[in-house]
Design an enzyme around this catalytic site. Structure first.
Site, PDB file in Angstrom:
ATOM      1  N   LYS A 281       0.855  -1.189   0.000  1.00 36.16           N
ATOM      2  CA  LYS A 281       0.000   0.000   0.000  1.00 36.16           C
ATOM      3  C   LYS A 281       0.892   1.241   0.000  1.00 36.16           C
ATOM      4  O   LYS A 281       1.813   1.337   0.809  1.00 36.16           O
ATOM      5  CB  LYS A 281      -0.910  -0.039   1.239  1.00 36.16           C
ATOM      6  CG  LYS A 281      -2.116   0.851   1.132  1.00 36.16           C
ATOM      7  CD  LYS A 281      -3.230   0.416   2.062  1.00 36.16           C
ATOM      8  CE  LYS A 281      -4.364   1.403   2.029  1.00 36.16           C
ATOM      9  NZ  LYS A 281      -5.551   0.958   2.733  1.00 36.16           N
ATOM     10  N   GLU A 366     -20.063  -4.323   9.925  1.00 33.72           N
ATOM     11  CA  GLU A 366     -21.001  -3.516  10.706  1.00 33.72           C
ATOM     12  C   GLU A 366     -22.128  -4.363  11.292  1.00 33.72           C
ATOM     13  O   GLU A 366     -22.578  -4.105  12.421  1.00 33.72           O
ATOM     14  CB  GLU A 366     -21.585  -2.397   9.834  1.00 33.72           C
ATOM     15  CG  GLU A 366     -20.601  -1.281   9.472  1.00 33.72           C
ATOM     16  CD  GLU A 366     -19.658  -1.616   8.319  1.00 33.72           C
ATOM     17  OE1 GLU A 366     -19.820  -2.694   7.706  1.00 33.72           O
ATOM     18  OE2 GLU A 366     -18.754  -0.818   8.022  1.00 33.72           O
ATOM     19  N   ARG A 394     -25.987  -0.782   6.866  1.00 34.26           N
ATOM     20  CA  ARG A 394     -25.834  -2.236   6.722  1.00 34.26           C
ATOM     21  C   ARG A 394     -26.435  -3.002   7.892  1.00 34.26           C
ATOM     22  O   ARG A 394     -26.740  -4.174   7.767  1.00 34.26           O
ATOM     23  CB  ARG A 394     -24.351  -2.578   6.699  1.00 34.26           C
ATOM     24  CG  ARG A 394     -23.662  -2.126   5.489  1.00 34.26           C
ATOM     25  CD  ARG A 394     -22.882  -3.267   4.916  1.00 34.26           C
ATOM     26  NE  ARG A 394     -22.669  -3.022   3.523  1.00 34.26           N
ATOM     27  CZ  ARG A 394     -21.626  -3.455   2.855  1.00 34.26           C
ATOM     28  NH1 ARG A 394     -20.715  -4.166   3.473  1.00 34.26           N
ATOM     29  NH2 ARG A 394     -21.526  -3.207   1.579  1.00 34.26           N
TER      30      ARG A 394
HETATM   31  C1  LIG Z   1     -19.363  -1.041   4.589  1.00 35.35           C
HETATM   32  C2  LIG Z   1     -18.128  -0.185   4.633  1.00 35.35           C
HETATM   33  N1  LIG Z   1     -17.526   0.053   5.823  1.00 35.35           N
HETATM   34  C3  LIG Z   1     -16.424   0.820   5.883  1.00 35.35           C
HETATM   35  C4  LIG Z   1     -15.903   1.386   4.752  1.00 35.35           C
HETATM   36  C5  LIG Z   1     -14.716   2.333   4.855  1.00 35.35           C
HETATM   37  N2  LIG Z   1     -13.553   1.779   4.135  1.00 35.35           N
HETATM   38  C6  LIG Z   1     -13.226   2.206   2.908  1.00 35.35           C
HETATM   39  S1  LIG Z   1     -11.896   1.438   2.299  1.00 35.35           S
HETATM   40  C7  LIG Z   1     -11.693   0.554   3.700  1.00 35.35           C
HETATM   41  C8  LIG Z   1     -10.545  -0.393   3.822  1.00 35.35           C
HETATM   42  C9  LIG Z   1     -10.493  -1.335   2.683  1.00 35.35           C
HETATM   43  O1  LIG Z   1      -9.354  -2.133   2.784  1.00 35.35           O
HETATM   44  P1  LIG Z   1      -8.936  -3.018   1.555  1.00 35.35           P
HETATM   45  O2  LIG Z   1     -10.122  -3.650   0.957  1.00 35.35           O
HETATM   46  O3  LIG Z   1      -7.851  -3.931   2.000  1.00 35.35           O
HETATM   47  O4  LIG Z   1      -8.394  -1.969   0.493  1.00 35.35           O
HETATM   48  P2  LIG Z   1      -7.011  -1.167   0.467  1.00 35.35           P
HETATM   49  O5  LIG Z   1      -7.383   0.258   0.623  1.00 35.35           O
HETATM   50  O6  LIG Z   1      -6.131  -1.667   1.560  1.00 35.35           O
HETATM   51  O7  LIG Z   1      -6.451  -1.451  -0.866  1.00 35.35           O
HETATM   52  C10 LIG Z   1     -12.680   0.858   4.634  1.00 35.35           C
HETATM   53  C11 LIG Z   1     -12.783   0.293   5.991  1.00 35.35           C
HETATM   54  C12 LIG Z   1     -16.572   1.139   3.535  1.00 35.35           C
HETATM   55  N3  LIG Z   1     -16.165   1.677   2.391  1.00 35.35           N
HETATM   56  N4  LIG Z   1     -17.664   0.351   3.508  1.00 35.35           N
END
Ligand SMILES: Cc1ncc(C[n+]2csc(CCOP(=O)(O)OP(=O)(O)O)c2C)c(N)n1
Length: 626
Positions: A281, A366, A394
């Protein structure tokens, strides 16, 4: 001319060789860093998927082949390659390019997204309907390891693993959610990541087996006789294999040549396939590699120092929540905080540091967070579930079925309620009053300022039963600090007793209503001004007070339907005290686009000037909505 300048569609990419593609990857990284340093955005996630996105567009034929991005915050490289690189100056701005895939924006985006863990379900939907139509194209879900903590992803894997359909899931594993990833799957992925073997095709496996003297030959024969997945014999415990997927990986997600090779062979394979790709990342920008959480979603920043261009002056509501709940938890050991993968975003970092066992990050889950809290409450602890308004959508059934039916003392700290700004439709927190108000036993509050926020958290801890505090993104307001009457269930706060008409603000709209109030005062007009505090319940005294006026004007940052104003009207009717002339300033029945709060309030005529003018018109007998 740079390589990037020559790329306008994915077709242009296919003319490049591997060396040129790596040069292009470097140019794309510089482009992303430069652009996002001005606009803000999801930098680290995008820097991590540059080679992966290039390889995907190189091997597959988008838009015939479908790419379904999970969350969609990592789709910037895809946007660059699909004719949108010139729109990056408007990224995430009012009327500008979205930071997420949008079907209305491009034919290369096939599914709108913003919330996590949806991509495998959506991809499977595409696959099953494609098969029924006898069509032939590839469908690829690209999902991060963080998003794999969401239950929906497993429902989809479970469904897909038994379907005889061609689906490719690419698991982009950078070991990070927004913060460090959590949970048992994350541990499983780490074990897989550390496998020194890169096993892709049957040939790779045969080659590897041949190197094991004696045993290898026999094993090869045995494997040759079986119908099942070859990989299963080597790593019998890979969860994806158990669920009916062919597991390929782990693959270095920054090795373009290898990615192209693996994607090309997986394109020819049939059945459900999961490709495990290891990425870093923030790759290529040291500041982001060292602080991926900070650069997950960043404000505009200085490239050399990595520091934000705007420094924060006041505490945000999330900060106020974090500090207050930590203070209360120090005194009351029964308080436990729960976050769904956003410990920093919701302000729980300090609490987590001080009492690591009492702040639980459940992952992007959630629904689980809420039912988990119900279990905790049943055991006489006080769970505080801190979740952004739009993500709490959710957990509707869990709130209703697991918390409210049993009338459990669960505190919902609903952050980012109201207009959230640049993330747009998928992230606006404009529905929580509506979806919570209908649930029996639920109490809903919103503070007018920082000080009331503290009092409301204290009130919620002392309360018994389900209770929600909704508060907006950004700096906590400091207006009207001299008004801090004790919080009493259902009771509003009178700021000014006036004549003829009254302004009633709920939560964050107190700032705007105060401006409106001041404008009238400057004209020697004396309206009433009430801070509602509760959207549910609304007590009789409040309604009696409002009925002293000829006109009542409410303001709230929620959709009108099922919002505070409609609750007020319904409560008044129920008490046989209907409010005569009730006018609501609230969001209309539509999805609210991206933009700053002031831009969007202006668009919906909810800014102080528009509210003031409309009230004047109505008071002069003109009720038309223009
Ligand atoms: C239902 C929901 N909860 C929380 C989020 C906030 N959120 C956006 S990206 C993320 C992390 C995603 O991690 P990953 O899938 O590993 O992607 P990366 O950014 O590490 O590539 C979170 C918690 C969201 N988008 N949707």
């Amino acid at each position: 001319m740079s390589y990037l300048e020559k790329i306008n569609t994915p077709k242009d990419l296919k003319r490049l060789n591997v060396f040129e593609l790596s040069k292009l990857a470097t140019e794309i990284r510089l482009f992303l860093i430069e652009k996002i340093s001005h606009t803000g955005g999801h930098l680290a996630s995008n820097l991590g998927v540059v080679e992966l996105t290039l390889a995907l567009h190189y091997v597959f034929n988008c838009p015939i082949d479908k790419f379904i991005w999970d969350v969609g915050h990592q789709s910037y490289v895809h946007k660059i390659l699909t004719g949108r690189k010139n729109k990056f100056d408007s990224l995430r701005q009012y009327h500008g390019m979205s930071g997420f895939p949008k079907t209305h924006e491009s034919i290369y985006d096939c599914f709108d997204v913003g919330h996590s863990s949806t991509s495998i379900s959506a991809a499977l939907g595409f696959c099953i309907s494609r098969d029924l139509n006898n069509e032939k194209y590839s469908v690829i879900s690209i999902i991060g390891d963080g998003s794999m903590t969401g239950g929906l992803a497993y429902e989809a894997l479970n469904n897909a693993g038994k379907k005889n359909t061609n689906i490719i899931v690419i698991l982009n594993d950078n070991q990070m959610s927004i913060s460090e990833n959590v949970g048992a799957l994350s541990k499983h992925l780490s074990d897989l990541r550390s496998q020194p073997l890169y096993l892709n095709t049957k040939e790779d496996i045969n080659n590897m087996l041949e190197k094991i003297p004696l045993v290898g030959d026999n094993l090869k024969k045995l494997i040759g006789k079986t119908k099942g997945s070859i990989k299963y014999f080597i790593y019998p415990n890979i969860i994806f294999e158990q669920l009916g997927f062919k597991y390929i990986g782990p693959i270095d997600g920054h090795n373009i040549e290898k990615l192209i090779q693996v994607l090309s062979s997986s394109k020819k394979m049939s059945g459900p396939i999961l490709i495990h790709v290891k990425t870093i990342k923030g790759k290529g920008y040291e500041k982001a590699e060292n602080a991926p959480t900070k650069f997950h979603g960043t404000e505009a920043f200085d490239i050399d120092t990595g520091l934000a261009l705007q420094t924060k002056i006041w505490d945000s509501y999330s900060d106020v929540f974090g500090k207050t709940i930590l203070k209360l938890a120090t005194e009351n050991k029964k308080i436990i905080a729960i976050t769904a993968a956003m410990p920093n975003g919701v302000g729980l970092s300090q609490f987590k540091e001080k009492y690591p066992k009492r702040v639980i990050d459940v992952g992007i889950a959630e629904e689980h967070a809420v039912t988990f809290a119900a279990g905790i409450a049943k055991n006489n602890f006080i769970p505080v579930v801190a979740i952004y308004s739009s993500f709490l959508q959710r957990a509707y059934d869990q709130i209703l079925h697991d918390v409210c039916i049993q009338n459990l003392h669960v505190i919902f700290a609903i952050d980012r309620s109201g207009i959230v700004g640049s993330d747009g439709e998928t992230h606006q927190g404009l529905f929580d009053i509506s979806f919570l108000s209908h649930i029996p036993n639920m109490t809903i509050m919103a503070p007018k300022n920082k000080f009331e926020m503290i009092s409301m958290i204290e009130f919620a801890v002392d309360y018994s039963g389900p209770i929600a505090i909704r508060y907006p993104r950004g700096s906590a307001s400091r207006i009207l600090r001299q008004f801090n009457e004790k919080i009493i269930l259902g009771k509003s706060e009178i700021i000014n007793s006036g004549e003829k008409f009254v302004l009633v603000s709920f939560g964050s709209m107190a700032d705007e209503m105060l401006e409106v109030f001041t404008k009238f005062k400057n004209e020697n007009i004396n309206p009433g001004f009430i801070n509602a505090r509760f959207a549910k319940p609304i007590d009789k005294e409040t309604i009696v007070e409002l009925n002293k006026y000829d006109y009542v004007f409410t303001a709230e940052e929620n959709v009108k339907s099922g919002g505070f104003s409609q609750n007020l009207s319904a409560s008044a009717k129920e008490l046989n005290l209907p409010i005569k002339n009730l006018f609501a300033f609230a969001l209309p029945d539509e999805f609210v686009e991206q933009g700053t709060r002031p831009e969007l309030l202006l668009k919906y005529k909810m800014d102080p000037e528009n509210i003031y003018c409309r009230i004047k018109k109505i008071m002069s007998g003109d009720n038309k909505n223009d």
